[in-house]
Design a protein around this motif. Structure first.
Motif, PDB file in Angstrom:
ATOM      1  N   VAL A  93       0.820  -1.214   0.000  1.00  0.00           N
ATOM      2  CA  VAL A  93       0.000   0.000   0.000  1.00  0.00           C
ATOM      3  C   VAL A  93       0.852   1.263   0.000  1.00  0.00           C
ATOM      4  O   VAL A  93       0.498   2.258  -0.635  1.00  0.00           O
ATOM      5  CB  VAL A  93      -0.962  -0.019   1.218  1.00  0.00           C
ATOM      6  CG1 VAL A  93      -1.638   1.316   1.421  1.00  0.00           C
ATOM      7  CG2 VAL A  93      -1.981  -1.134   1.064  1.00  0.00           C
ATOM      8  N   SER A  94       1.991   1.226   0.678  1.00  0.00           N
ATOM      9  CA  SER A  94       2.762   2.464   0.846  1.00  0.00           C
ATOM     10  C   SER A  94       4.092   2.488   0.101  1.00  0.00           C
ATOM     11  O   SER A  94       4.882   3.420   0.300  1.00  0.00           O
ATOM     12  CB  SER A  94       3.000   2.718   2.335  1.00  0.00           C
ATOM     13  OG  SER A  94       3.708   1.659   2.915  1.00  0.00           O
ATOM     14  N   LEU A  95       4.342   1.530  -0.755  1.00  0.00           N
ATOM     15  CA  LEU A  95       5.624   1.466  -1.463  1.00  0.00           C
ATOM     16  C   LEU A  95       5.904   2.740  -2.254  1.00  0.00           C
ATOM     17  O   LEU A  95       7.051   3.176  -2.362  1.00  0.00           O
ATOM     18  CB  LEU A  95       5.674   0.245  -2.379  1.00  0.00           C
ATOM     19  CG  LEU A  95       7.012  -0.043  -3.053  1.00  0.00           C
ATOM     20  CD1 LEU A  95       8.114  -0.245  -2.014  1.00  0.00           C
ATOM     21  CD2 LEU A  95       6.902  -1.268  -3.947  1.00  0.00           C
ATOM     22  N   HIS A  96       4.855   3.350  -2.772  1.00  0.00           N
ATOM     23  CA  HIS A  96       5.038   4.576  -3.564  1.00  0.00           C
ATOM     24  C   HIS A  96       5.650   5.718  -2.743  1.00  0.00           C
ATOM     25  O   HIS A  96       6.198   6.656  -3.308  1.00  0.00           O
ATOM     26  CB  HIS A  96       3.699   5.019  -4.170  1.00  0.00           C
ATOM     27  CG  HIS A  96       2.708   5.475  -3.145  1.00  0.00           C
ATOM     28  ND1 HIS A  96       1.969   4.582  -2.374  1.00  0.00           N
ATOM     29  CD2 HIS A  96       2.351   6.710  -2.754  1.00  0.00           C
ATOM     30  CE1 HIS A  96       1.199   5.273  -1.551  1.00  0.00           C
ATOM     31  NE2 HIS A  96       1.403   6.562  -1.756  1.00  0.00           N
ATOM     32  N   THR A  97       5.586   5.623  -1.422  1.00  0.00           N
ATOM     33  CA  THR A  97       6.136   6.689  -0.576  1.00  0.00           C
ATOM     34  C   THR A  97       7.641   6.526  -0.322  1.00  0.00           C
ATOM     35  O   THR A  97       8.266   7.454   0.190  1.00  0.00           O
ATOM     36  CB  THR A  97       5.423   6.742   0.792  1.00  0.00           C
ATOM     37  OG1 THR A  97       5.704   5.542   1.519  1.00  0.00           O
ATOM     38  CG2 THR A  97       3.924   6.922   0.619  1.00  0.00           C
ATOM     39  N   LEU A  98       8.194   5.367  -0.677  1.00  0.00           N
ATOM     40  CA  LEU A  98       9.627   5.126  -0.485  1.00  0.00           C
ATOM     41  C   LEU A  98      10.412   6.012  -1.441  1.00  0.00           C
ATOM     42  O   LEU A  98      10.261   5.917  -2.654  1.00  0.00           O
ATOM     43  CB  LEU A  98       9.959   3.648  -0.731  1.00  0.00           C
ATOM     44  CG  LEU A  98      11.425   3.237  -0.588  1.00  0.00           C
ATOM     45  CD1 LEU A  98      11.914   3.437   0.842  1.00  0.00           C
ATOM     46  CD2 LEU A  98      11.602   1.786  -1.019  1.00  0.00           C
ATOM     47  N   LYS A  99      11.252   6.867  -0.899  1.00  0.00           N
ATOM     48  CA  LYS A  99      11.985   7.837  -1.727  1.00  0.00           C
ATOM     49  C   LYS A  99      13.175   7.213  -2.455  1.00  0.00           C
ATOM     50  O   LYS A  99      13.401   7.477  -3.625  1.00  0.00           O
ATOM     51  CB  LYS A  99      12.445   9.010  -0.869  1.00  0.00           C
ATOM     52  CG  LYS A  99      11.291   9.873  -0.393  1.00  0.00           C
ATOM     53  CD  LYS A  99      11.789  11.061   0.410  1.00  0.00           C
ATOM     54  CE  LYS A  99      10.672  12.001   0.742  1.00  0.00           C
ATOM     55  NZ  LYS A  99       9.973  11.743   1.947  1.00  0.00           N
ATOM     56  N   GLU A 100      13.947   6.411  -1.763  1.00  0.00           N
ATOM     57  CA  GLU A 100      15.168   5.847  -2.335  1.00  0.00           C
ATOM     58  C   GLU A 100      15.085   4.317  -2.308  1.00  0.00           C
ATOM     59  O   GLU A 100      15.012   3.716  -1.241  1.00  0.00           O
ATOM     60  CB  GLU A 100      16.393   6.328  -1.543  1.00  0.00           C
ATOM     61  CG  GLU A 100      17.715   5.729  -1.949  1.00  0.00           C
ATOM     62  CD  GLU A 100      18.046   5.925  -3.427  1.00  0.00           C
ATOM     63  OE1 GLU A 100      18.448   4.943  -4.068  1.00  0.00           O
ATOM     64  OE2 GLU A 100      17.880   7.054  -3.918  1.00  0.00           O
ATOM     65  N   THR A 143      15.987  -1.420   4.978  1.00  0.00           N
ATOM     66  CA  THR A 143      15.828  -0.691   6.233  1.00  0.00           C
ATOM     67  C   THR A 143      14.376  -0.275   6.423  1.00  0.00           C
ATOM     68  O   THR A 143      13.809  -0.400   7.517  1.00  0.00           O
ATOM     69  CB  THR A 143      16.742   0.552   6.250  1.00  0.00           C
ATOM     70  OG1 THR A 143      18.091   0.120   6.063  1.00  0.00           O
ATOM     71  CG2 THR A 143      16.630   1.322   7.554  1.00  0.00           C
ATOM     72  N   TRP A 144      13.765   0.220   5.365  1.00  0.00           N
ATOM     73  CA  TRP A 144      12.361   0.642   5.391  1.00  0.00           C
ATOM     74  C   TRP A 144      11.467  -0.553   5.718  1.00  0.00           C
ATOM     75  O   TRP A 144      10.574  -0.444   6.561  1.00  0.00           O
ATOM     76  CB  TRP A 144      12.030   1.267   4.036  1.00  0.00           C
ATOM     77  CG  TRP A 144      10.665   1.836   3.876  1.00  0.00           C
ATOM     78  CD1 TRP A 144      10.174   2.993   4.427  1.00  0.00           C
ATOM     79  CD2 TRP A 144       9.604   1.296   3.082  1.00  0.00           C
ATOM     80  NE1 TRP A 144       8.889   3.195   4.017  1.00  0.00           N
ATOM     81  CE2 TRP A 144       8.518   2.174   3.196  1.00  0.00           C
ATOM     82  CE3 TRP A 144       9.486   0.166   2.287  1.00  0.00           C
ATOM     83  CZ2 TRP A 144       7.305   1.944   2.536  1.00  0.00           C
ATOM     84  CZ3 TRP A 144       8.297  -0.055   1.633  1.00  0.00           C
ATOM     85  CH2 TRP A 144       7.221   0.827   1.763  1.00  0.00           C
ATOM     86  N   LEU A 145      11.723  -1.694   5.081  1.00  0.00           N
ATOM     87  CA  LEU A 145      10.945  -2.902   5.343  1.00  0.00           C
ATOM     88  C   LEU A 145      11.103  -3.344   6.798  1.00  0.00           C
ATOM     89  O   LEU A 145      10.113  -3.672   7.468  1.00  0.00           O
ATOM     90  CB  LEU A 145      11.381  -4.026   4.392  1.00  0.00           C
ATOM     91  CG  LEU A 145      10.765  -5.401   4.629  1.00  0.00           C
ATOM     92  CD1 LEU A 145       9.257  -5.370   4.471  1.00  0.00           C
ATOM     93  CD2 LEU A 145      11.393  -6.428   3.679  1.00  0.00           C
ATOM     94  N   ALA A 146      12.319  -3.355   7.293  1.00  0.00           N
ATOM     95  CA  ALA A 146      12.557  -3.768   8.680  1.00  0.00           C
ATOM     96  C   ALA A 146      11.820  -2.856   9.658  1.00  0.00           C
ATOM     97  O   ALA A 146      11.254  -3.331  10.652  1.00  0.00           O
ATOM     98  CB  ALA A 146      14.054  -3.776   8.986  1.00  0.00           C
TER      99      ALA A 146
END
Length: 177
Positions: A58-65, A71-74
């Motif tokens: 749902v929020s993958l589009h918000t990942l900038k890099e 790290t974001w997944l963890a």
């Protein structure tokens, strides 16, 4: 994170569901180990992983890099795990999931060691256990752990140090000194 994973994350951000499925396959073991580190329970860890990947989708589009994906997944998994425990395990003690004990005699000593480590980890507070597992099992840098847990790096270092000391004392006590 290799270039293939970066490319998959980039494609998934643009809505490619095949790329997202590949990401799930590539990171499912990582996700499970992280979730198990928080929950200390096989069933809860599987539920946390599933819920976490839904949140990622749902929020993958918000990942900038894209390179920061692990790290974001963890971070998502740890927060989901903490929330899961607060909702589903309020009154329960930490349950030791020892269902994967091999029957092979050669592995019995290794199994005993793993059981002792699991028991020692279960005695740690969730904050200490999570920081230690992110560092020593998942291999995250202190800076990344600080981002995942949203705490200062000094607190990360302190938690890991204290967790290692307590685990060492527990294991030495388990082994009879």
């Amino acid at each position: 994170m290799d270039d293939d994973d970066v490319h998959l994350v980039h494609r998934a951000k643009r809505g490619d569901t095949d790329a997202f499925e590949a990401i799930v396959r590539n990171y499912q073991n990582f996700a499970y180990r992280t979730a198990y580190g928080v929950t200390q329970n096989h069933v809860d860890a599987k539920d946390v992983v599933q819920e976490s990947f839904v949140k990622v989708f749902v929020s993958l589009h918000t990942l900038k890099e894209e390179r920061t994906f692990p790290t974001w997944l963890a971070r998502i998994i740890v927060r989901t795990g903490v929330d899961w425990l607060a909702i589903h395990r309020r009154a329960r003690d930490v349950h030791m999931d020892l269902t994967n004990i091999p029957s092979n005699q050669r592995e019995s000593q290794s199994v005993d060691t793993r059981i002792d480590v699991q028991r020692g980890l279960a005695l740690l507070s969730m904050e200490h256990r999570t920081a230690l597992l992110l560092r020593d099992v998942q291999g995250f840098a202190y800076e990344d752990i600080a981002k995942i847990l949203d705490i200062p790096i000094g607190t990360v270092r302190s938690r890991i140090h204290n967790a290692r000391q307590q685990l060492r004392r527990t294991l030495l006590g388990t082994e009879g000194g």
